[in-house]
Motif scaffolding. Structure first.
Motif, PDB file in Angstrom:
ATOM      1  N   LYS A 115       0.820  -1.206   0.000  1.00  0.00           N
ATOM      2  CA  LYS A 115       0.000   0.000   0.000  1.00  0.00           C
ATOM      3  C   LYS A 115       0.859   1.264   0.000  1.00  0.00           C
ATOM      4  O   LYS A 115       0.559   2.233  -0.706  1.00  0.00           O
ATOM      5  CB  LYS A 115      -0.940   0.008   1.207  1.00  0.00           C
ATOM      6  CG  LYS A 115      -1.908   1.193   1.211  1.00  0.00           C
ATOM      7  CD  LYS A 115      -2.940   1.059   2.318  1.00  0.00           C
ATOM      8  CE  LYS A 115      -3.924   2.220   2.290  1.00  0.00           C
ATOM      9  NZ  LYS A 115      -4.971   2.069   3.332  1.00  0.00           N
ATOM     10  N   SER A 116       1.936   1.255   0.776  1.00  0.00           N
ATOM     11  CA  SER A 116       2.838   2.405   0.800  1.00  0.00           C
ATOM     12  C   SER A 116       3.451   2.639  -0.578  1.00  0.00           C
ATOM     13  O   SER A 116       3.560   3.782  -1.042  1.00  0.00           O
ATOM     14  CB  SER A 116       3.935   2.183   1.844  1.00  0.00           C
ATOM     15  OG  SER A 116       4.852   3.250   1.846  1.00  0.00           O
ATOM     16  N   MET A 117       3.860   1.573  -1.232  1.00  0.00           N
ATOM     17  CA  MET A 117       4.390   1.671  -2.592  1.00  0.00           C
ATOM     18  C   MET A 117       3.362   2.291  -3.534  1.00  0.00           C
ATOM     19  O   MET A 117       3.664   3.209  -4.311  1.00  0.00           O
ATOM     20  CB  MET A 117       4.783   0.283  -3.093  1.00  0.00           C
ATOM     21  CG  MET A 117       5.251   0.228  -4.536  1.00  0.00           C
ATOM     22  SD  MET A 117       5.175  -1.466  -5.213  1.00  0.00           S
ATOM     23  CE  MET A 117       3.405  -1.634  -5.558  1.00  0.00           C
ATOM     24  N   GLN A 118       2.133   1.798  -3.455  1.00  0.00           N
ATOM     25  CA  GLN A 118       1.068   2.311  -4.319  1.00  0.00           C
ATOM     26  C   GLN A 118       0.810   3.795  -4.072  1.00  0.00           C
ATOM     27  O   GLN A 118       0.620   4.567  -5.020  1.00  0.00           O
ATOM     28  CB  GLN A 118      -0.219   1.515  -4.086  1.00  0.00           C
ATOM     29  CG  GLN A 118      -0.140   0.062  -4.547  1.00  0.00           C
ATOM     30  CD  GLN A 118      -1.310  -0.759  -4.040  1.00  0.00           C
ATOM     31  OE1 GLN A 118      -1.836  -0.532  -2.951  1.00  0.00           O
ATOM     32  NE2 GLN A 118      -1.717  -1.759  -4.816  1.00  0.00           N
ATOM     33  N   GLN A 119       0.787   4.198  -2.828  1.00  0.00           N
ATOM     34  CA  GLN A 119       0.541   5.602  -2.497  1.00  0.00           C
ATOM     35  C   GLN A 119       1.616   6.513  -3.072  1.00  0.00           C
ATOM     36  O   GLN A 119       1.321   7.602  -3.567  1.00  0.00           O
ATOM     37  CB  GLN A 119       0.444   5.766  -0.981  1.00  0.00           C
ATOM     38  CG  GLN A 119      -0.813   5.175  -0.381  1.00  0.00           C
ATOM     39  CD  GLN A 119      -0.809   5.148   1.129  1.00  0.00           C
ATOM     40  OE1 GLN A 119       0.246   5.012   1.762  1.00  0.00           O
ATOM     41  NE2 GLN A 119      -1.978   5.276   1.739  1.00  0.00           N
ATOM     42  N   LYS A 120       2.855   6.062  -3.045  1.00  0.00           N
ATOM     43  CA  LYS A 120       3.941   6.867  -3.614  1.00  0.00           C
ATOM     44  C   LYS A 120       3.806   6.955  -5.130  1.00  0.00           C
ATOM     45  O   LYS A 120       4.007   8.024  -5.734  1.00  0.00           O
ATOM     46  CB  LYS A 120       5.293   6.286  -3.221  1.00  0.00           C
ATOM     47  CG  LYS A 120       5.622   6.453  -1.741  1.00  0.00           C
ATOM     48  CD  LYS A 120       6.992   5.867  -1.429  1.00  0.00           C
ATOM     49  CE  LYS A 120       7.391   6.108   0.030  1.00  0.00           C
ATOM     50  NZ  LYS A 120       6.526   5.375   0.975  1.00  0.00           N
ATOM     51  N   ARG A 123       1.117   9.421  -6.056  1.00  0.00           N
ATOM     52  CA  ARG A 123       1.522  10.820  -5.882  1.00  0.00           C
ATOM     53  C   ARG A 123       2.468  11.276  -6.992  1.00  0.00           C
ATOM     54  O   ARG A 123       2.278  12.359  -7.559  1.00  0.00           O
ATOM     55  CB  ARG A 123       2.189  11.009  -4.515  1.00  0.00           C
ATOM     56  CG  ARG A 123       2.692  12.426  -4.275  1.00  0.00           C
ATOM     57  CD  ARG A 123       1.558  13.434  -4.300  1.00  0.00           C
ATOM     58  NE  ARG A 123       2.040  14.792  -4.136  1.00  0.00           N
ATOM     59  CZ  ARG A 123       2.454  15.591  -5.138  1.00  0.00           C
ATOM     60  NH1 ARG A 123       2.457  15.139  -6.393  1.00  0.00           N
ATOM     61  NH2 ARG A 123       2.858  16.812  -4.891  1.00  0.00           N
ATOM     62  N   ILE A 124       3.469  10.466  -7.318  1.00  0.00           N
ATOM     63  CA  ILE A 124       4.419  10.925  -8.329  1.00  0.00           C
ATOM     64  C   ILE A 124       3.821  10.888  -9.733  1.00  0.00           C
ATOM     65  O   ILE A 124       4.332  11.550 -10.641  1.00  0.00           O
ATOM     66  CB  ILE A 124       5.738  10.133  -8.281  1.00  0.00           C
ATOM     67  CG1 ILE A 124       5.545   8.693  -8.754  1.00  0.00           C
ATOM     68  CG2 ILE A 124       6.364  10.191  -6.891  1.00  0.00           C
ATOM     69  CD1 ILE A 124       6.855   7.954  -8.989  1.00  0.00           C
ATOM     70  N   TYR A 128       4.877  12.373 -13.311  1.00  0.00           N
ATOM     71  CA  TYR A 128       5.326  11.399 -14.309  1.00  0.00           C
ATOM     72  C   TYR A 128       4.094  10.666 -14.845  1.00  0.00           C
ATOM     73  O   TYR A 128       3.751   9.566 -14.397  1.00  0.00           O
ATOM     74  CB  TYR A 128       6.336  10.440 -13.674  1.00  0.00           C
ATOM     75  CG  TYR A 128       7.477  11.161 -12.998  1.00  0.00           C
ATOM     76  CD1 TYR A 128       8.512  11.716 -13.736  1.00  0.00           C
ATOM     77  CD2 TYR A 128       7.500  11.322 -11.607  1.00  0.00           C
ATOM     78  CE1 TYR A 128       9.550  12.402 -13.118  1.00  0.00           C
ATOM     79  CE2 TYR A 128       8.532  11.999 -10.982  1.00  0.00           C
ATOM     80  CZ  TYR A 128       9.551  12.546 -11.744  1.00  0.00           C
ATOM     81  OH  TYR A 128      10.577  13.233 -11.132  1.00  0.00           O
ATOM     82  N   THR A 129       3.439  11.298 -15.784  1.00  0.00           N
ATOM     83  CA  THR A 129       2.110  10.848 -16.210  1.00  0.00           C
ATOM     84  C   THR A 129       2.136   9.598 -17.079  1.00  0.00           C
ATOM     85  O   THR A 129       1.074   9.069 -17.426  1.00  0.00           O
ATOM     86  CB  THR A 129       1.378  11.973 -16.953  1.00  0.00           C
ATOM     87  OG1 THR A 129       2.202  12.432 -18.050  1.00  0.00           O
ATOM     88  CG2 THR A 129       1.089  13.143 -16.021  1.00  0.00           C
ATOM     89  N   LEU A 171      12.208   4.813  -5.659  1.00  0.00           N
ATOM     90  CA  LEU A 171      10.877   5.384  -5.458  1.00  0.00           C
ATOM     91  C   LEU A 171      10.870   6.317  -4.260  1.00  0.00           C
ATOM     92  O   LEU A 171      10.253   7.399  -4.306  1.00  0.00           O
ATOM     93  CB  LEU A 171       9.854   4.270  -5.275  1.00  0.00           C
ATOM     94  CG  LEU A 171       8.394   4.710  -5.096  1.00  0.00           C
ATOM     95  CD1 LEU A 171       7.920   5.567  -6.268  1.00  0.00           C
ATOM     96  CD2 LEU A 171       7.481   3.500  -4.907  1.00  0.00           C
ATOM     97  N   ALA A 172      11.552   5.939  -3.188  1.00  0.00           N
ATOM     98  CA  ALA A 172      11.633   6.813  -2.012  1.00  0.00           C
ATOM     99  C   ALA A 172      12.289   8.140  -2.372  1.00  0.00           C
ATOM    100  O   ALA A 172      11.838   9.214  -1.946  1.00  0.00           O
ATOM    101  CB  ALA A 172      12.409   6.117  -0.898  1.00  0.00           C
ATOM    102  N   LYS A 173      13.357   8.091  -3.170  1.00  0.00           N
ATOM    103  CA  LYS A 173      14.055   9.314  -3.576  1.00  0.00           C
ATOM    104  C   LYS A 173      13.176  10.184  -4.461  1.00  0.00           C
ATOM    105  O   LYS A 173      13.044  11.392  -4.233  1.00  0.00           O
ATOM    106  CB  LYS A 173      15.340   8.958  -4.312  1.00  0.00           C
ATOM    107  CG  LYS A 173      16.099  10.167  -4.836  1.00  0.00           C
ATOM    108  CD  LYS A 173      17.329   9.751  -5.623  1.00  0.00           C
ATOM    109  CE  LYS A 173      18.021  10.969  -6.234  1.00  0.00           C
ATOM    110  NZ  LYS A 173      19.216  10.561  -7.035  1.00  0.00           N
ATOM    111  N   VAL A 174      12.566   9.571  -5.487  1.00  0.00           N
ATOM    112  CA  VAL A 174      11.739  10.337  -6.417  1.00  0.00           C
ATOM    113  C   VAL A 174      10.535  10.937  -5.694  1.00  0.00           C
ATOM    114  O   VAL A 174      10.195  12.108  -5.892  1.00  0.00           O
ATOM    115  CB  VAL A 174      11.289   9.444  -7.595  1.00  0.00           C
ATOM    116  CG1 VAL A 174      10.255  10.163  -8.462  1.00  0.00           C
ATOM    117  CG2 VAL A 174      12.493   9.045  -8.438  1.00  0.00           C
ATOM    118  N   TYR A 175       9.897  10.141  -4.843  1.00  0.00           N
ATOM    119  CA  TYR A 175       8.757  10.632  -4.069  1.00  0.00           C
ATOM    120  C   TYR A 175       9.163  11.803  -3.182  1.00  0.00           C
ATOM    121  O   TYR A 175       8.482  12.829  -3.130  1.00  0.00           O
ATOM    122  CB  TYR A 175       8.193   9.490  -3.222  1.00  0.00           C
ATOM    123  CG  TYR A 175       7.110   9.915  -2.253  1.00  0.00           C
ATOM    124  CD1 TYR A 175       5.807  10.134  -2.689  1.00  0.00           C
ATOM    125  CD2 TYR A 175       7.401  10.092  -0.901  1.00  0.00           C
ATOM    126  CE1 TYR A 175       4.819  10.518  -1.796  1.00  0.00           C
ATOM    127  CE2 TYR A 175       6.411  10.471  -0.013  1.00  0.00           C
ATOM    128  CZ  TYR A 175       5.127  10.688  -0.459  1.00  0.00           C
ATOM    129  OH  TYR A 175       4.153  11.082   0.424  1.00  0.00           O
TER     130      TYR A 175
END
Length: 265
Positions: A115-120, A123-124, A128-129, A171-175
Protein backbone atom coordinates in the motif's frame (compact mmCIF):
# COMPACT_ATOMS: atom_id res chain seq x y z
CA UNK A 1 10.86 -4.02 32.23
CA UNK A 2 12.64 -1.95 29.55
CA UNK A 3 11.36 1.46 28.51
CA UNK A 4 9.96 1.09 25.00
CA UNK A 5 9.32 4.20 22.92
CA UNK A 6 5.75 3.67 21.73
CA UNK A 7 3.71 6.73 22.72
CA UNK A 8 1.89 8.43 19.89
CA UNK A 9 3.73 6.50 17.18
CA UNK A 10 2.33 5.96 13.70
CA UNK A 11 4.45 3.43 11.92
CA UNK A 12 5.93 3.85 8.47
CA UNK A 13 4.37 2.09 6.71
CA UNK A 14 1.12 2.33 8.70
CA UNK A 15 -0.46 -0.87 10.00
CA UNK A 16 -2.51 -2.51 7.25
CA UNK A 17 -5.15 -4.11 9.43
CA UNK A 18 -4.21 -7.76 9.10
CA UNK A 19 -2.86 -9.52 12.19
CA UNK A 20 0.42 -11.30 11.47
CA UNK A 21 0.92 -14.65 13.18
CA UNK A 22 2.65 -17.98 12.87
CA UNK A 23 2.03 -19.15 9.29
CA UNK A 24 1.74 -15.66 7.79
CA UNK A 25 4.07 -14.67 4.98
CA UNK A 26 4.94 -11.76 2.74
CA UNK A 27 6.58 -8.32 2.83
CA UNK A 28 4.82 -7.21 6.03
CA UNK A 29 6.28 -10.21 7.86
CA UNK A 30 9.70 -9.26 6.52
CA UNK A 31 9.14 -5.70 7.73
CA UNK A 32 8.48 -7.03 11.24
CA UNK A 33 11.59 -9.20 11.04
CA UNK A 34 13.69 -6.22 9.92
CA UNK A 35 12.41 -4.14 12.83
CA UNK A 36 13.05 -6.97 15.29
CA UNK A 37 16.66 -7.21 14.15
CA UNK A 38 16.95 -3.45 14.42
CA UNK A 39 15.96 -3.41 18.10
CA UNK A 40 18.20 -6.36 19.02
CA UNK A 41 21.21 -4.05 19.37
CA UNK A 42 19.51 -2.25 22.27
CA UNK A 43 17.43 -5.11 23.61
CA UNK A 44 19.40 -8.36 23.18
CA UNK A 45 16.54 -10.18 24.90
CA UNK A 46 14.81 -9.90 21.50
CA UNK A 47 16.41 -12.67 19.39
CA UNK A 48 17.70 -11.94 15.90
CA UNK A 49 15.67 -13.58 13.13
CA UNK A 50 16.11 -14.42 9.47
CA UNK A 51 14.47 -11.82 7.22
CA UNK A 52 12.65 -14.07 4.79
CA UNK A 53 9.03 -12.96 5.07
CA UNK A 54 8.02 -16.27 6.66
CA UNK A 55 6.43 -15.93 10.09
CA UNK A 56 7.51 -19.07 11.89
CA UNK A 57 8.32 -20.05 15.47
CA UNK A 58 11.51 -17.98 15.62
CA UNK A 59 9.70 -14.82 14.59
CA UNK A 60 6.82 -15.52 16.97
CA UNK A 61 9.25 -16.03 19.86
CA UNK A 62 11.11 -12.81 19.02
CA UNK A 63 7.80 -10.94 18.92
CA UNK A 64 6.85 -12.40 22.32
CA UNK A 65 10.16 -11.23 23.77
CA UNK A 66 9.56 -7.73 22.43
CA UNK A 67 5.98 -7.67 23.68
CA UNK A 68 7.15 -8.69 27.16
CA UNK A 69 9.62 -5.78 27.20
CA UNK A 70 6.98 -3.39 25.89
CA UNK A 71 4.29 -4.44 28.36
CA UNK A 72 2.08 -5.73 25.57
CA UNK A 73 0.14 -8.99 25.79
CA UNK A 74 2.79 -11.53 24.79
CA UNK A 75 0.85 -13.58 22.27
CA UNK A 76 3.51 -13.65 19.54
CA UNK A 77 1.18 -11.96 17.07
CA UNK A 78 1.54 -8.57 15.44
CA UNK A 79 -1.57 -6.43 15.53
CA UNK A 80 -1.70 -2.64 15.45
CA UNK A 81 -0.32 -2.13 18.98
CA UNK A 82 2.71 -4.35 18.45
CA UNK A 83 3.29 -3.05 14.90
CA UNK A 84 3.37 0.57 16.10
CA UNK A 85 5.40 -0.16 19.23
CA UNK A 86 7.98 -2.17 17.30
CA UNK A 87 8.35 0.54 14.68
CA UNK A 88 8.60 3.19 17.40
CA UNK A 89 11.48 1.40 19.09
CA UNK A 90 13.21 0.71 15.76
CA UNK A 91 12.84 4.38 14.77
CA UNK A 92 14.20 5.52 18.12
CA UNK A 93 17.33 3.47 17.49
CA UNK A 94 17.77 3.80 13.72
CA UNK A 95 15.89 7.02 12.94
CA UNK A 96 12.34 7.60 11.76
CA UNK A 97 11.24 6.74 8.27
CA UNK A 98 10.31 3.78 6.13
CA UNK A 99 13.07 1.27 5.44
CA UNK A 100 13.25 -1.53 2.91
CA UNK A 101 11.34 -4.48 4.34
CA UNK A 102 14.10 -6.92 3.46
CA UNK A 103 12.52 -8.99 0.67
CA UNK A 104 11.20 -8.24 -2.80
CA UNK A 105 7.47 -7.54 -3.00
CA UNK A 106 5.79 -8.77 -6.16
CA UNK A 107 2.47 -9.51 -7.77
CA UNK A 108 0.25 -11.50 -5.41
CA UNK A 109 1.49 -9.85 -2.21
CA UNK A 110 -0.74 -7.76 0.04
CA UNK A 111 -0.27 -5.44 2.98
CA UNK A 112 1.23 -2.26 4.35
CA UNK A 113 4.44 -2.40 2.30
CA UNK A 114 2.46 -2.74 -0.94
CA UNK A 115 0.00 0.00 0.00
CA UNK A 116 2.84 2.41 0.80
CA UNK A 117 4.39 1.67 -2.59
CA UNK A 118 1.07 2.31 -4.32
CA UNK A 119 0.54 5.60 -2.50
CA UNK A 120 3.94 6.87 -3.61
CA UNK A 121 3.30 5.85 -7.22
CA UNK A 122 -0.07 7.62 -7.17
CA UNK A 123 1.52 10.82 -5.88
CA UNK A 124 4.42 10.92 -8.33
CA UNK A 125 2.06 10.11 -11.21
CA UNK A 126 0.96 13.75 -11.01
CA UNK A 127 4.40 14.59 -12.44
CA UNK A 128 5.33 11.40 -14.31
CA UNK A 129 2.11 10.85 -16.21
CA UNK A 130 3.39 7.82 -18.13
CA UNK A 131 2.61 5.87 -14.94
CA UNK A 132 -0.87 4.34 -15.10
CA UNK A 133 -3.58 5.08 -12.55
CA UNK A 134 -3.80 2.52 -9.75
CA UNK A 135 -5.63 2.11 -6.44
CA UNK A 136 -3.91 2.17 -3.05
CA UNK A 137 -5.65 -0.99 -1.85
CA UNK A 138 -2.58 -2.87 -0.65
CA UNK A 139 -3.06 -5.63 -3.24
CA UNK A 140 -0.14 -6.08 -5.63
CA UNK A 141 -1.93 -7.07 -8.81
CA UNK A 142 -1.31 -6.64 -12.53
CA UNK A 143 -2.11 -2.92 -12.45
CA UNK A 144 0.42 -2.25 -9.69
CA UNK A 145 3.04 -4.38 -11.41
CA UNK A 146 2.48 -2.43 -14.61
CA UNK A 147 2.82 0.91 -12.79
CA UNK A 148 6.06 -0.28 -11.19
CA UNK A 149 7.40 -1.22 -14.65
CA UNK A 150 6.49 2.23 -15.95
CA UNK A 151 8.34 3.80 -13.04
CA UNK A 152 11.35 1.52 -13.52
CA UNK A 153 11.51 2.32 -17.24
CA UNK A 154 11.83 6.03 -16.58
CA UNK A 155 14.55 5.77 -13.93
CA UNK A 156 16.97 3.29 -15.54
CA UNK A 157 16.02 0.37 -13.28
CA UNK A 158 15.59 -3.28 -14.16
CA UNK A 159 12.09 -3.46 -15.64
CA UNK A 160 10.62 -6.48 -13.88
CA UNK A 161 7.52 -5.07 -12.16
CA UNK A 162 8.70 -6.18 -8.73
CA UNK A 163 9.50 -4.00 -5.73
CA UNK A 164 13.00 -4.88 -4.61
CA UNK A 165 15.70 -2.92 -2.81
CA UNK A 166 16.78 -0.79 -5.78
CA UNK A 167 13.24 0.12 -6.80
CA UNK A 168 12.33 0.87 -3.18
CA UNK A 169 15.30 3.26 -2.88
CA UNK A 170 14.58 4.94 -6.21
CA UNK A 171 10.88 5.38 -5.46
CA UNK A 172 11.63 6.81 -2.01
CA UNK A 173 14.05 9.31 -3.58
CA UNK A 174 11.74 10.34 -6.42
CA UNK A 175 8.76 10.63 -4.07
CA UNK A 176 10.75 12.74 -1.61
CA UNK A 177 11.91 15.09 -4.32
CA UNK A 178 8.41 15.45 -5.76
CA UNK A 179 7.12 16.31 -2.29
CA UNK A 180 9.94 18.84 -1.92
CA UNK A 181 9.03 20.47 -5.24
CA UNK A 182 12.26 19.41 -6.98
CA UNK A 183 11.28 16.45 -9.19
CA UNK A 184 13.96 14.04 -10.36
CA UNK A 185 14.86 14.08 -14.09
CA UNK A 186 13.89 10.93 -15.97
CA UNK A 187 16.53 8.65 -17.49
CA UNK A 188 14.68 6.28 -19.81
CA UNK A 189 16.78 4.17 -22.15
CA UNK A 190 16.07 4.48 -25.87
CA UNK A 191 13.73 1.57 -26.67
CA UNK A 192 14.25 1.43 -30.44
CA UNK A 193 12.25 3.08 -33.20
CA UNK A 194 8.69 4.06 -32.29
CA UNK A 195 6.19 4.94 -35.00
CA UNK A 196 2.56 4.73 -35.96
CA UNK A 197 1.29 1.31 -34.89
CA UNK A 198 3.73 0.97 -32.00
CA UNK A 199 2.27 0.19 -28.58
CA UNK A 200 3.41 -0.10 -24.99
CA UNK A 201 5.01 1.76 -22.14
CA UNK A 202 7.67 3.49 -24.25
CA UNK A 203 4.85 5.01 -26.28
CA UNK A 204 3.26 6.14 -23.02
CA UNK A 205 6.54 7.90 -22.20
CA UNK A 206 6.50 9.69 -25.55
CA UNK A 207 2.90 10.75 -25.02
CA UNK A 208 3.59 11.85 -21.45
CA UNK A 209 6.58 13.96 -22.42
CA UNK A 210 4.71 15.55 -25.31
CA UNK A 211 1.77 16.38 -23.05
CA UNK A 212 4.08 18.05 -20.52
CA UNK A 213 5.17 20.61 -23.11
CA UNK A 214 1.95 22.58 -22.75
CA UNK A 215 0.68 24.47 -25.78
CA UNK A 216 3.90 24.21 -27.77
CA UNK A 217 2.76 20.90 -29.29
CA UNK A 218 -0.67 19.27 -29.45
CA UNK A 219 -1.51 17.25 -26.33
CA UNK A 220 -2.24 13.57 -26.79
CA UNK A 221 -4.01 10.84 -24.85
CA UNK A 222 -1.57 8.79 -22.79
CA UNK A 223 -2.77 5.34 -23.77
CA UNK A 224 0.29 3.59 -25.18
CA UNK A 225 -1.18 3.57 -28.70
CA UNK A 226 0.90 5.35 -31.36
CA UNK A 227 -1.78 6.64 -33.69
CA UNK A 228 -2.36 9.65 -35.90
CA UNK A 229 -2.62 12.13 -33.01
CA UNK A 230 0.71 11.01 -31.53
CA UNK A 231 2.31 11.11 -34.98
CA UNK A 232 1.10 14.68 -35.52
CA UNK A 233 2.31 15.79 -32.10
CA UNK A 234 5.72 14.21 -32.69
CA UNK A 235 5.96 16.04 -36.03
CA UNK A 236 5.15 19.29 -34.27
CA UNK A 237 7.86 18.66 -31.69
CA UNK A 238 10.37 17.75 -34.38
CA UNK A 239 9.59 20.99 -36.22
CA UNK A 240 10.24 23.04 -33.09
CA UNK A 241 13.38 21.08 -32.27
CA UNK A 242 14.66 21.29 -35.86
CA UNK A 243 14.70 17.55 -36.25
CA UNK A 244 13.68 15.50 -39.28
CA UNK A 245 9.87 15.77 -39.48
CA UNK A 246 8.91 12.18 -40.04
CA UNK A 247 6.55 11.65 -37.10
CA UNK A 248 8.71 8.80 -35.84
CA UNK A 249 10.68 8.61 -32.61
CA UNK A 250 14.24 7.64 -33.39
CA UNK A 251 17.21 8.23 -31.07
CA UNK A 252 17.46 11.97 -31.77
CA UNK A 253 13.76 12.61 -31.20
CA UNK A 254 13.73 10.38 -28.09
CA UNK A 255 16.68 12.25 -26.61
CA UNK A 256 15.09 15.59 -27.49
CA UNK A 257 11.80 14.63 -25.86
CA UNK A 258 13.49 13.43 -22.68
CA UNK A 259 15.49 16.65 -22.39
CA UNK A 260 12.43 18.77 -23.14
CA UNK A 261 10.39 16.97 -20.48
CA UNK A 262 13.14 17.32 -17.89
CA UNK A 263 13.24 21.07 -18.54
CA UNK A 264 9.57 21.24 -17.45
CA UNK A 265 10.30 19.75 -14.02
Amino acid sequence: MAQINQAGVTAMPPYFGTVLRNGSSGPDCAQVQTWLNGVHSRWPQVPSVTVDGKYGNNTANAVKAFQTLAGITADGQVGSTTWNALYGEFADIRGAGEVFCGITARSGNKGAVVKSMQQKLIRIRQVYTAISSISADGAFGNASSGAVKQFQRQFALTIDGSFGRNTFAALAKVYGQVMAGTPTPVLPRYPGLLQRGSTGDSVRCVQSYLSALGGTVPKVTIDGQYGSATTASVRSFQRLARLTEDGKVGPATWSGLVMAFNRTL
